[in-house]
Design a protein around this motif. Sequence first.
Motif, mmCIF file in Angstrom:
data_model
loop_
_atom_site.group_PDB
_atom_site.id
_atom_site.type_symbol
_atom_site.label_atom_id
_atom_site.label_comp_id
_atom_site.label_asym_id
_atom_site.label_seq_id
_atom_site.Cartn_x
_atom_site.Cartn_y
_atom_site.Cartn_z
ATOM 1 N N GLY A 39 -23.105 46.887 -122.648
ATOM 2 C CA GLY A 39 -23.505 46.993 -121.251
ATOM 3 C C GLY A 39 -24.803 46.306 -120.907
ATOM 4 O O GLY A 39 -24.957 45.767 -119.808
ATOM 5 N N ILE A 40 -25.756 46.309 -121.836
ATOM 6 C CA ILE A 40 -27.066 45.730 -121.537
ATOM 7 C C ILE A 40 -26.983 44.230 -121.318
ATOM 8 O O ILE A 40 -27.868 43.627 -120.693
ATOM 9 C CB ILE A 40 -28.073 46.060 -122.673
ATOM 10 N N TYR A 41 -25.891 43.617 -121.777
ATOM 11 C CA TYR A 41 -25.719 42.172 -121.616
ATOM 12 C C TYR A 41 -24.807 41.815 -120.438
ATOM 13 O O TYR A 41 -24.405 40.662 -120.298
ATOM 14 C CB TYR A 41 -25.155 41.564 -122.904
ATOM 15 N N ARG A 42 -24.521 42.779 -119.582
ATOM 16 C CA ARG A 42 -23.628 42.506 -118.456
ATOM 17 C C ARG A 42 -24.293 41.668 -117.370
ATOM 18 O O ARG A 42 -23.619 40.924 -116.659
ATOM 19 C CB ARG A 42 -23.127 43.828 -117.868
ATOM 20 N N THR A 43 -25.608 41.804 -117.214
ATOM 21 C CA THR A 43 -26.330 40.974 -116.250
ATOM 22 C C THR A 43 -27.653 40.537 -116.875
ATOM 23 O O THR A 43 -28.184 41.210 -117.762
ATOM 24 C CB THR A 43 -26.639 41.713 -114.932
ATOM 25 N N ARG A 44 -28.188 39.428 -116.390
ATOM 26 C CA ARG A 44 -29.466 38.925 -116.916
ATOM 27 C C ARG A 44 -30.603 39.910 -116.639
ATOM 28 O O ARG A 44 -31.491 40.106 -117.474
ATOM 29 C CB ARG A 44 -29.781 37.561 -116.284
ATOM 30 N N ASN A 45 -30.574 40.551 -115.473
ATOM 31 C CA ASN A 45 -31.639 41.495 -115.150
ATOM 32 C C ASN A 45 -31.673 42.669 -116.133
ATOM 33 O O ASN A 45 -32.749 43.153 -116.502
ATOM 34 C CB ASN A 45 -31.477 42.034 -113.729
ATOM 35 N N LEU A 46 -30.497 43.120 -116.553
ATOM 36 C CA LEU A 46 -30.446 44.241 -117.481
ATOM 37 C C LEU A 46 -31.069 43.880 -118.825
ATOM 38 O O LEU A 46 -31.938 44.598 -119.332
ATOM 39 C CB LEU A 46 -28.998 44.707 -117.677
ATOM 40 N N ILE A 47 -30.638 42.782 -119.431
ATOM 41 C CA ILE A 47 -31.163 42.443 -120.746
ATOM 42 C C ILE A 47 -32.643 42.064 -120.662
ATOM 43 O O ILE A 47 -33.418 42.356 -121.575
ATOM 44 C CB ILE A 47 -30.323 41.326 -121.422
ATOM 45 N N ASN A 48 -33.043 41.449 -119.574
ATOM 46 C CA ASN A 48 -34.461 41.106 -119.421
ATOM 47 C C ASN A 48 -35.349 42.345 -119.314
ATOM 48 O O ASN A 48 -36.553 42.276 -119.575
ATOM 49 C CB ASN A 48 -34.666 40.220 -118.192
ATOM 50 N N ASN A 49 -34.751 43.458 -118.913
ATOM 51 C CA ASN A 49 -35.524 44.692 -118.730
ATOM 52 C C ASN A 49 -35.115 45.793 -119.697
ATOM 53 O O ASN A 49 -35.425 46.962 -119.471
ATOM 54 C CB ASN A 49 -35.370 45.193 -117.289
ATOM 55 N N GLY A 214 -30.382 34.417 -132.022
ATOM 56 C CA GLY A 214 -31.549 33.559 -131.871
ATOM 57 C C GLY A 214 -32.602 34.096 -130.932
ATOM 58 O O GLY A 214 -33.771 34.192 -131.267
ATOM 59 N N LYS A 215 -32.183 34.462 -129.719
ATOM 60 C CA LYS A 215 -33.113 35.036 -128.749
ATOM 61 C C LYS A 215 -32.477 36.234 -128.073
ATOM 62 O O LYS A 215 -31.252 36.386 -128.071
ATOM 63 C CB LYS A 215 -33.533 33.991 -127.715
ATOM 64 N N LYS A 216 -33.337 37.059 -127.489
ATOM 65 C CA LYS A 216 -32.869 38.358 -127.023
ATOM 66 C C LYS A 216 -31.841 38.269 -125.900
ATOM 67 O O LYS A 216 -31.014 39.162 -125.737
ATOM 68 C CB LYS A 216 -34.057 39.212 -126.572
ATOM 69 N N SER A 217 -31.869 37.209 -125.152
ATOM 70 C CA SER A 217 -30.958 37.093 -124.009
ATOM 71 C C SER A 217 -29.511 36.811 -124.413
ATOM 72 O O SER A 217 -28.610 36.883 -123.578
ATOM 73 C CB SER A 217 -31.439 35.987 -123.066
ATOM 74 N N ILE A 218 -29.274 36.522 -125.684
ATOM 75 C CA ILE A 218 -27.926 36.186 -126.158
ATOM 76 C C ILE A 218 -27.508 37.188 -127.235
ATOM 77 O O ILE A 218 -28.197 37.329 -128.247
ATOM 78 C CB ILE A 218 -27.866 34.763 -126.732
ATOM 79 N N PRO A 219 -26.394 37.907 -127.042
ATOM 80 C CA PRO A 219 -25.980 38.900 -128.041
ATOM 81 C C PRO A 219 -25.401 38.254 -129.287
ATOM 82 O O PRO A 219 -24.844 37.152 -129.234
ATOM 83 C CB PRO A 219 -24.900 39.704 -127.303
ATOM 84 N N ALA A 220 -25.532 38.943 -130.399
ATOM 85 C CA ALA A 220 -24.835 38.523 -131.618
ATOM 86 C C ALA A 220 -23.331 38.577 -131.357
ATOM 87 O O ALA A 220 -22.864 39.301 -130.474
ATOM 88 C CB ALA A 220 -25.216 39.437 -132.773
ATOM 89 N N LYS A 221 -22.580 37.806 -132.121
ATOM 90 C CA LYS A 221 -21.138 37.708 -131.898
ATOM 91 C C LYS A 221 -20.365 38.549 -132.911
ATOM 92 O O LYS A 221 -20.699 38.576 -134.096
ATOM 93 C CB LYS A 221 -20.694 36.249 -131.992
#
Length: 277
Positions: A39-49, A214-221
Motif C-alpha cells: 500500500g505504501i507504494y500506491r502513490t508517490r505522496n505515500l512513499i515519500n511520507n 536501489g532507492k526508497k521510491s522503488i519497491p523491491a521486486k
Amino acid sequence: MSIKNIAEFITELKKIPKSKFSELYFRGHSDIDYQLVPGIYRTRNLINNEHNLFKEFLLRTSSDFLNDKSALEKLVKMQHYGLPTRLLDITTNPLVALYFTCSEKGKKDGNVIAFKIPKKDIKYYDSDTASIISNIAKRDNKFEINRIKGLTVKEFNDEDEIAYLIHEIKEEKSYFQSIIDEKDIERVIAVKVKQNNGRIIKQSGAFLLFGISGKKSIPAKIPNDWILNLDLKGVDFKIDNDSKDEILEELNVLGISEATLFPELDNQAKYLKKYYG
C-alpha cells in the motif's frame, strides 16, 4: 476459462506439486489487474511520507503500541488498522484468498495469486533480515543505496545511510551486529508474525515484507519464480466476476465469511445486519 465455483478452484489447487524446499501462500485480488505492490507504494505522496506516517501514527496512538517493541510489530498493527505500509497480506489458506477475491464485485474477473516461496526466504518475526527491511520505514524519502552499492562490507556499513539504519535497528535489538548485507535491503521476504491478533489467526495470515530497489521510491521486486500463476503452466486461478456471489455463499457454508475472518465486534454487527436484513 474463469473459475465459477469452489469445486473448480480445488481442481486447480490439486495441480500444484508439493515441494520440501518451499511453502505455499496465497493472496486474493477482486480485480485481476491489481498490482503486487504494498500500500505504501500506491502513490508517490505515500512513499515519500512513509517515515512521517510511521511516526505520526505512533505519536497519536502511542498507548496502543506499548507491547509492540519492533518496527515489524508496529507495521503489522498499522496494516491492521488500514495505514499503508510496506507489508502485503498473504495467507496459507487458499480459501481465505478466494474469499477476498470474491468480496468485491466490480466489472472485472478476480484472481488468486499462488506463491511458492523458498524456505530460505521465509523468516520469523524476530529475524535480523525482517528488522533491516522493517526499519527502512523510518528512513526519509532520500534513503537510497545506489551510490554505495559494490563497496566492501565495511565501507558500505560505514556510510551515513546505513549507519542511521543500523541506529534504528539497535533501538529494538541492542545486540544487533553493525553489519548489513546490501542484498538484504533489496529483498522481498515472507514473514511469519506472532499470532497475537484475532484477525491474523482467523485469516491464517502472514506477510510479504518489501525492501527497496536501489532507492526508497522503488519497491523491491517479487521474484517471478515465486508466483505459481506465472511459473507453473496449466494453473489458472482467474475467478469469474459473475460467479463471485455464488462462491461467497459456498464459502459461508464452509465457515469462511466476513464474520469468521474479521472477528472484531463492529464486523460481527455488520455481518449480522447483512445476514438478517
